[in-house]
Design a protein around this motif. Structure first.
Motif, mmCIF file in Angstrom:
data_model
loop_
_atom_site.group_PDB
_atom_site.id
_atom_site.type_symbol
_atom_site.label_atom_id
_atom_site.label_comp_id
_atom_site.label_asym_id
_atom_site.label_seq_id
_atom_site.Cartn_x
_atom_site.Cartn_y
_atom_site.Cartn_z
ATOM 1 N N LYS A 1 0.823 -1.219 0.000
ATOM 2 C CA LYS A 1 0.000 0.000 0.000
ATOM 3 C C LYS A 1 0.858 1.272 0.000
ATOM 4 C CE LYS A 1 -3.880 -2.248 0.170
ATOM 5 N NZ LYS A 1 -3.388 -3.286 -0.740
ATOM 6 N N ASP A 2 2.057 1.171 0.589
ATOM 7 C CA ASP A 2 2.874 2.374 0.778
ATOM 8 C C ASP A 2 3.827 2.607 -0.386
ATOM 9 O OD1 ASP A 2 1.656 2.590 3.248
ATOM 10 O OD2 ASP A 2 3.212 1.420 4.266
ATOM 11 N N GLU A 3 4.139 3.867 -0.599
ATOM 12 C CA GLU A 3 5.185 4.222 -1.557
ATOM 13 C C GLU A 3 6.535 4.267 -0.831
ATOM 14 O OE1 GLU A 3 4.966 4.146 -4.546
ATOM 15 O OE2 GLU A 3 2.934 4.635 -5.150
ATOM 16 N N PRO A 4 7.674 3.998 -1.490
ATOM 17 C CA PRO A 4 7.796 3.697 -2.917
ATOM 18 C C PRO A 4 7.589 2.226 -3.254
ATOM 19 C CG PRO A 4 9.960 3.750 -1.931
ATOM 20 C CD PRO A 4 8.977 4.032 -0.817
ATOM 21 N N ALA A 5 7.314 1.391 -2.238
ATOM 22 C CA ALA A 5 7.197 -0.055 -2.477
ATOM 23 C C ALA A 5 6.141 -0.367 -3.537
ATOM 24 C CB ALA A 5 6.869 -0.777 -1.169
ATOM 25 N N LYS A 6 5.038 0.385 -3.499
ATOM 26 C CA LYS A 6 3.940 0.123 -4.443
ATOM 27 C C LYS A 6 4.396 0.359 -5.892
ATOM 28 C CE LYS A 6 -0.867 1.406 -5.360
ATOM 29 N NZ LYS A 6 -1.974 2.283 -4.974
ATOM 30 N N VAL B 1 11.822 0.670 -12.178
ATOM 31 C CA VAL B 1 12.311 0.048 -10.937
ATOM 32 C C VAL B 1 13.471 0.883 -10.385
ATOM 33 C CG1 VAL B 1 13.494 -1.975 -9.950
ATOM 34 C CG2 VAL B 1 11.574 -2.308 -11.518
ATOM 35 N N ILE B 2 14.432 1.211 -11.275
ATOM 36 C CA ILE B 2 15.612 1.982 -10.845
ATOM 37 C C ILE B 2 15.192 3.359 -10.332
ATOM 38 C CG2 ILE B 2 17.833 2.970 -11.572
ATOM 39 C CD1 ILE B 2 17.770 -0.133 -11.604
ATOM 40 N N GLU B 3 14.263 3.997 -11.049
ATOM 41 C CA GLU B 3 13.792 5.330 -10.650
ATOM 42 C C GLU B 3 13.179 5.289 -9.243
ATOM 43 O OE1 GLU B 3 10.446 8.319 -12.224
ATOM 44 O OE2 GLU B 3 11.647 7.431 -13.830
ATOM 45 N N GLY B 4 12.349 4.283 -9.000
ATOM 46 C CA GLY B 4 11.720 4.131 -7.676
ATOM 47 C C GLY B 4 12.752 3.905 -6.588
ATOM 48 N N LEU B 5 13.771 3.089 -6.904
ATOM 49 C CA LEU B 5 14.827 2.813 -5.925
ATOM 50 C C LEU B 5 15.648 4.081 -5.641
ATOM 51 C CD1 LEU B 5 16.050 -0.652 -7.287
ATOM 52 C CD2 LEU B 5 14.836 -0.276 -5.133
ATOM 53 N N GLU B 6 15.943 4.833 -6.715
ATOM 54 C CA GLU B 6 16.708 6.085 -6.543
ATOM 55 C C GLU B 6 15.991 7.023 -5.569
ATOM 56 O OE1 GLU B 6 17.100 7.448 -10.566
ATOM 57 O OE2 GLU B 6 19.187 6.832 -10.705
ATOM 58 N N ASP C 1 15.501 -6.791 0.257
ATOM 59 C CA ASP C 1 14.696 -7.756 1.028
ATOM 60 C C ASP C 1 13.250 -7.311 1.222
ATOM 61 O OD1 ASP C 1 16.822 -9.453 1.316
ATOM 62 O OD2 ASP C 1 17.482 -8.585 3.217
ATOM 63 N N ASP C 2 13.070 -5.996 1.424
ATOM 64 C CA ASP C 2 11.744 -5.510 1.824
ATOM 65 C C ASP C 2 10.864 -5.076 0.656
ATOM 66 O OD1 ASP C 2 12.786 -5.925 4.288
ATOM 67 O OD2 ASP C 2 12.983 -3.812 4.843
ATOM 68 N N VAL C 3 11.491 -4.765 -0.499
ATOM 69 C CA VAL C 3 10.706 -4.237 -1.620
ATOM 70 C C VAL C 3 10.863 -5.085 -2.884
ATOM 71 C CG1 VAL C 3 10.340 -2.230 -3.115
ATOM 72 C CG2 VAL C 3 10.820 -1.889 -0.681
ATOM 73 N N LEU C 4 12.112 -5.340 -3.301
ATOM 74 C CA LEU C 4 12.313 -6.070 -4.564
ATOM 75 C C LEU C 4 11.846 -7.526 -4.467
ATOM 76 C CD1 LEU C 4 15.809 -4.677 -5.642
ATOM 77 C CD2 LEU C 4 13.597 -4.113 -6.640
#
Length: 253
Positions: A32-37, A51-56, A70-73
């Protein structure tokens, strides 16, 4: 008694039975939360740049790059493999998602200057004489995206090389793929050579030429009907399952 008859004999899932597209099913599974969503959505769509943009963005805001793996990818990729298990998405989708997710892992590793500790090591190969490596490539990608280190020996790998790699790497599991019936007998030879050397690791065998009866005929062999069985087997080994239990779990009785 005052009972409302409309609530009787309604199957619990009738409310949910409206036809859903794969995208809609995935959307319900995203965090539900960003940036994980956004990152989970980008993995589902196989969009490496997103994917890279969200991680950045997440790292700029102070997220730990290794924790993001571990928590998002990983959870983002699990959504794809769960939908694959349910027959909602297909292998090309899984491969695109795995590529996007692996790009994300590389980016996180570079950002952190260190790598997460892999869950375990698996040696993968295609049988000697066999040049068809799409199955092995998929197995390796799924194992990597599930957090395992993969030693990929490639295709048409001589038995001696497989044995040498197992001795050198001490993996938790060996996988072999064969698409030609003439090549699958190398698996029996590998099994015998490993046992001679006192090495008793699970040897997951699959591919178009291979069937369960053949694989079950040698001691270390466990039949993997689907590429997606490889990470499930590795997880089961991590959970302490031995050869007999693995055969029980993955062989159809």
């Amino acid at each position: 008694m005052d009972i409302d008859p409309t609530k009787i004999l309604v199957r619990y899932n009738v409310q949910k039975e409206k036809a859903q597209t794969p995208d809609q099913m995935a959307a319900e599974m995203f965090p539900k939360d960003e940036p994980a969503k956004s990152i989970a959505k980008a993995i589902f769509e196989g969009e490496e740049d997103d994917v890279i943009e969200g991680l950045e963005k997440a790292i700029e805001k102070g997220a730990n790059p290794i924790k993001l793996i571990d928590d998002v990818l990983m959870p983002g990729m699990k959504i794809v493999t769960d939908l694959y298990d349910q027959g909602v998405v297909f292998l090309p989708n899984v491969m695109m998602s795995a590529d996007a997710m692996l790009e994300g892992i590389e980016f996180c590793k570079e950002s952190a200057g260190s790598a997460p500790k892999p869950k375990g090591k698996v040696v993968c190969h295609v049988a000697e004489g066999d040049v068809h490596d799409i199955g092995k490539t998929i197995v390796a990608a799924l194992l990597r995206s599930a957090g395992y280190e993969v030693v990929d020996l490639g295709r048409d790998v001589p038995v001696d090389e497989v044995i040498a790699a197992v001795k050198k790497e001490s993996p938790m599991m060996l996988t072999g793929t064969a698409l030609m019936t003439t090549t699958m007998y190398a698996f029996k030879e590998i099994n015998d050579r490993l046992l001679e050397a006192g090495i008793k690791i699970p040897f997951q065998c699959g591919g178009g030429a291979v069937n369960q009866d053949f694989v079950a005929s040698y001691q270390l062999g466990i039949y993997g009907e689907e590429a997606a069985d490889a990470p499930k087997m590795a997880n089961a080994i991590l959970a302490g399952k031995g050869l007999a239990q693995l055969k029980d779990m993955f062989h159809k009785h």
